[in-house]
Design a protein around this motif. Structure first.
Motif, short mmCIF file in Angstrom:
data_model
loop_
_atom_site.label_atom_id
_atom_site.label_comp_id
_atom_site.label_asym_id
_atom_site.label_seq_id
_atom_site.Cartn_x
_atom_site.Cartn_y
_atom_site.Cartn_z
N ARG A 37 0.83 -1.21 0.00
CA ARG A 37 0.00 0.00 0.00
C ARG A 37 0.86 1.26 0.00
N MET A 38 1.97 1.23 0.75
CA MET A 38 2.83 2.41 0.82
C MET A 38 3.59 2.64 -0.48
N CYS A 39 3.93 1.57 -1.18
CA CYS A 39 4.79 1.68 -2.37
C CYS A 39 4.03 1.31 -3.64
N PHE A 40 2.82 1.80 -3.77
CA PHE A 40 2.01 1.42 -4.93
C PHE A 40 2.60 1.92 -6.23
N ASN A 41 3.52 2.88 -6.18
CA ASN A 41 4.06 3.43 -7.43
C ASN A 41 5.40 2.81 -7.83
N ILE A 42 5.84 1.76 -7.15
CA ILE A 42 7.06 1.06 -7.60
C ILE A 42 6.72 0.33 -8.89
N ARG A 43 7.46 0.65 -9.95
CA ARG A 43 7.13 0.08 -11.25
C ARG A 43 7.83 -1.25 -11.49
#
Length: 88
Positions: free
Chosen positions: A61-67
């Protein structure tokens, strides 16, 4: 109780009864297995795995933008592997 599940007219009750029958040893072991630690009898629990699962869900949830998925997995493995843990 399993016979009552078989005779029940609720949806899925027969599947639940089959699950209890197929996993009866594992269910019994989870309730009754214990070990001795420093003159104290302790029961086995899944607390550690619940904590790991909670950490992964929170981290996701905290790192939802890690691609990069490999980077995400590497970060989780690094946190739980003390050999590679970076201590600041």
């Amino acid at each position: 109780y399993v016979n009552k599940l078989y005779s029940s007219k609720l949806d899925g009750s027969k599947d639940l009864a089959n699950t209890f029958i197929n996993w009866r040893n594992e269910i019994a072991n989870s309730l009754y297995l214990s070990y001795k630690k420093e003159e104290k009898v302790c029961r086995y629990t899944n607390g550690f795995m619940e904590g790991v699962n909670n950490f992964i869900k929170t981290f996701r949830r905290m790192c939802f933008n890690i691609r990069d998925f490999n980077r995400f997995v590497t970060r989780i493995i690094t946190v739980f592997n003390n050999e590679f843990l970076i201590k600041a």
